[in-house]
Design an enzyme around this catalytic site. Structure first.
Site, PDB file in Angstrom:
ATOM      1  N   THR B 183       3.483  -4.232   3.382  1.00 46.07           N
ATOM      2  CA  THR B 183       2.942  -3.241   4.398  1.00 46.07           C
ATOM      3  C   THR B 183       3.897  -2.658   4.823  1.00 46.07           C
ATOM      4  O   THR B 183       5.454  -3.343   5.407  1.00 46.07           O
ATOM      5  CB  THR B 183       2.664  -3.349   6.344  1.00 46.07           C
ATOM      6  OG1 THR B 183       0.615  -3.946   5.406  1.00 46.07           O
ATOM      7  CG2 THR B 183       1.918  -2.570   6.838  1.00 46.07           C
ATOM      8  N   GLY B 213      -7.746  -3.672   7.364  1.00 45.41           N
ATOM      9  CA  GLY B 213      -6.782  -4.816   7.667  1.00 45.41           C
ATOM     10  C   GLY B 213      -6.303  -4.160   9.210  1.00 45.41           C
ATOM     11  O   GLY B 213      -6.881  -3.011   9.948  1.00 45.41           O
ATOM     12  N   GLY B 234       1.423  -8.167   7.687  1.00 44.97           N
ATOM     13  CA  GLY B 234       1.448  -9.409   7.432  1.00 44.97           C
ATOM     14  C   GLY B 234       0.265 -10.069   6.851  1.00 44.97           C
ATOM     15  O   GLY B 234       0.002  -8.419   6.616  1.00 44.97           O
TER      16      GLY B 234
END
Lengths: 321, 321
Positions: B183, B213, B234
């Site tokens: 990301t 997510g 993450g």
């Protein structure tokens, strides 16, 4: 206030205005949800308890969840649901569900069968169907005609400029309070001291297609760990921004009893976004419960090993214990 | 550590393993993002700064966001992005974006043009197109051939039982670290003392279609108010469960300097979910910055009125100030 004896189930039928509701059916559905959830709590555990309670409310048709879900601006149903197992921190959320009858069961599939915690769309619905979940077609449901009538009423307000394309949601809600979401939810503490929370919703009338609210989002519409479990209802956008359910559970972790954690976290939302925005229920591992809302009412039902029968409450002056 | 002079922009290119990356291009992209973001900060404000920085990383192709996004199990791209204006608490998030070139611009549309804060699917993409946003077809992109090769490698591991249908995501990540999400994100403090945060991602390799997510979810992948702004990277599932960015910002509200808030909130994730799971960047209203990660590396770039040129760092031993 003394703690209740385990197991405990506490359910809600959504924070909002209750004046236009069929209150008798609404209360009956709350009662059934608590009883069914309690039975599942006894034979299974906390996760089974909240799933069964929420499933009952999804099926009853008098809540804005499952078969009772409202219509979006495209005159379609898009449902959200979420669940968390406090003992493992496992989470499942589903959003934009169109053809599965019980979104809460699909959320449980996400939690138990996938590596993910939030899934949307056709793939997860097809997976649910392959795993035996029931489908439904909201257009074939007996309530569909009534829903379209209500949709048309609201839509004509929109066209008359009374709603202005949903700009300023809060102002809109002041005018047409029925728009407020009536998410359902349940929290439970089982005999082993395990906690769980679950939430399910149809969103709100005239929402844009693809709109995701707080109900499928861990920490917003629901949260559970080994200290407390909470489920929220209200304007999803505000609940998401404030992380309402995680906030309430963390207040319990920091030493507040459940009922104070509930009112303080609702006060937090009220301070930022005003009245008529949110409500929540919470149970902690010691057996304390709490509920708070800044709306006219919020249907709640409680059943625990301390009680012989379900207690149902709708307004602020009605107390559960 | 002294506070930096306003304005400040801090960007990240994702927490994870860096060993297989084209590090020269990766660092160049971080540098460009900070410079472009800083320019937009000077002429516009915090929101323009983070949007421009993230847009730069979406366009460069060496980050897992925008045109560099990885493929899901159906060999498709599904992108997420989110933005928050700390001065107004307005939020925009988009998820499962397939055809808009810059998801961060679409997130800004959600924030500025709708009553919602999180939207998925065709409706919002079509709205973005009508408002002039660029489309792209990931299958026509020069990188597509290389992506399919990588997909096939990972998929064959899956078939050989080395991955087991993504069960035990963490074990999988230990084996094939390239799966970790990369990301991108940016946080900014402008001359008026306003803060903003933005995040964008392609998710991770072999994710299920419809997987959402942390990146589009306020409080998880990003958060900003009038005290601090944070952006995370993450394993999205863990960042969502822990509400990572809201946690870091609240630590600053409770009096911690930004760098301590960063490391303490990453420690919180590490304690629950282990190493190799998350990273974040944060800037506070006083001009302090922080970054922390429990992964091998996290590309970061900083530019502020205290600096003459961009500082880039990749590993833990490299410091930004």
């Amino acid at each position: 206030m003394r703690p209740l004896k385990k197991p405990i189930i506490l359910v809600h039928g959504g924070a909002g205005r209750l004046r236009n509701k069929q209150l008798k059916d609404y209360k009956l559905c709350l009662k059934d949800a608590a009883e069914n959830g309690f039975r599942a709590l006894l034979t299974g555990g906390a996760v089974d308890g909240v799933v069964e309670a929420v499933k009952t409310m999804e099926d009853c048709g008098f809540m804005n969840a499952g078969v009772g879900s409202v219509l979006n601006i495209h005159k379609e149903v898009e449902m959200d649901a979420g669940i968390m197992d406090g003992s493992t921190l496992r989470v499942g959320g589903v959003t934009l569900v169109k053809k599965i009858k019980n979104p809460i069961l699909l959320a449980r599939v996400v939690m138990e069968k996938t590596d993910h915690i939030l899934l949307a769309g056709n793939f997860i619905e097809e997976l649910g169907i392959k795993l035996g979940l029931k489908t439904w077609d909201f257009k074939q449901h007996p309530q569909y005609v009534g829903k379209v009538k209500r949709y048309n009423e609201l839509y004509s307000k929109l066209l008359k400029g009374e709603v202005k394309h949903l700009q300023r949601l809060r102002k809109l809600l002041e005018k047409v309070g029925e728009l407020i979401p009536e998410t359902v939810g349940a929290v439970a503490l089982d005999r082993d001291g395990k906690l769980a929370a679950a939430t399910s919703t149809g969103g709100y009338w005239l929402k844009l297609p693809g709109r995701i609210g707080d109900s499928p989002i861990v920490g917003a519409g629901f949260y559970a760990n080994n200290v407390a479990a909470a489920s929220a209802s209200g304007i999803g956008e505000y609940i998401l921004i404030t992380g309402l359910c995680r906030r309430a559970v963390e207040l319990v972790e920091n030493g507040l009893p459940a009922f104070k954690a509930a009112s303080r976290s609702i006060d937090y939302v009220t301070n930022i976004f005003g009245e008529n925005t949110a409500g929540l229920i919470i149970v902690d591992v010691r057996g304390y419960i709490g509920s708070a809302f800044n709306t006219e009412g919020m249907g709640r039902a409680l059943l625990s090993a301390s009680h012989e029968k379900v207690k149902v409450a709708l307004f602020k002056y009605e107390r559960l214990i």
